[in-house]
Design an enzyme around this catalytic site. Sequence first.
Site, short mmCIF file in Angstrom:
data_model
loop_
_atom_site.label_atom_id
_atom_site.label_comp_id
_atom_site.label_asym_id
_atom_site.label_seq_id
_atom_site.Cartn_x
_atom_site.Cartn_y
_atom_site.Cartn_z
N LEU A 103 -2.22 4.25 1.68
CA LEU A 103 -1.57 3.02 2.12
C LEU A 103 -2.63 1.94 2.04
CD1 LEU A 103 0.43 4.25 5.27
CD2 LEU A 103 1.33 3.75 3.00
N ASP A 104 -2.22 0.71 1.72
CA ASP A 104 -3.19 -0.38 1.67
C ASP A 104 -3.82 -0.57 3.05
OD1 ASP A 104 -2.41 -0.80 -0.93
OD2 ASP A 104 -1.02 -2.43 -0.43
N LYS A 105 -4.96 -1.25 3.06
CA LYS A 105 -5.68 -1.46 4.32
C LYS A 105 -4.78 -2.14 5.37
CE LYS A 105 -10.02 -3.47 5.89
NZ LYS A 105 -11.20 -4.26 5.52
N HIS A 187 -0.56 -0.92 -5.06
CA HIS A 187 0.17 -2.03 -4.39
C HIS A 187 1.62 -2.12 -4.86
CE1 HIS A 187 -3.54 -3.35 -2.74
NE2 HIS A 187 -3.96 -4.11 -3.71
N LYS A 190 4.43 -4.23 -2.89
CA LYS A 190 4.07 -5.66 -2.91
C LYS A 190 4.29 -6.24 -4.30
CE LYS A 190 0.66 -5.10 0.76
NZ LYS A 190 -0.73 -4.77 1.03
#
Length: 239
Positions: A103-105, A187, A190
């Site tokens: 998962l992204d930060k 990503h 997004k």
Amino acid sequence: MDRLDKTVAKQMNISRSAARQMIRKGAVEVNGEKVFAADLQLDINNDELKIGGKVIVMRKYLYIMLNKPSGVLSAAKDPDCPTVIDLMPPELSRRGLFPAGRLDKDTTGLLVITDDGDFAHRLISPSHHVYKTYEATLESEIGEEELDRIRAGITLGDGTECLPARVSVMDESSKLVRVQIREGKYHQVKRMFAAVGNSVEKLHRSAIGALKLDSSLSYGEARLLTDSELQSIFEDIGE
Ligand code: URA
């Protein structure tokens, strides 16, 4: 059966010689008795291991559910930033743990931490069709036409083609959407919304397959998955 020093080293994330030292000092108990023989054979399914007075989970592989907070990296180690592995409580810490997927930060929610490479591959690989469910808060309202483009399999800005996704609006404002994808491109969520002229302001993963994030876990908390929860990862939660 596994040697005691090997098991202690693995469970405590320490070297084999450090494990032998702990055993020599009397810090290790098996079935309620202090043990000083590093070569004792342990049955990890039936023997009870205590180190420093604490019971240690001795399964071959660990499968852990984490409610990932924002600001933490989905990596095993990083010199500059806290990682999801740093969040593991002592009783679940062991060498070889890594996040099964990323998962992204700034993304929050359900992440599975394991030391089972084959399992992680099954979970991540698009050919196994495990849908990951996200709740995305968008910058602006989204219309049916944009949703349909995402449903059909959208082409990202750099030409990357995505598989068809499931997506539906969750509230009146049409800014909160539920998205289900079965691949994990960089990503991806997004970029899917960027490709239809929108932007994701907040992203939260609520399920992997039919496994839902336990709502009693606060951000940063983790617990072992039950056997039936583990199975449910490979079942479809439906749209
Ligand atoms: N898609 C994203 O864009 N970010 C994530 O963290 C997960 C899926």
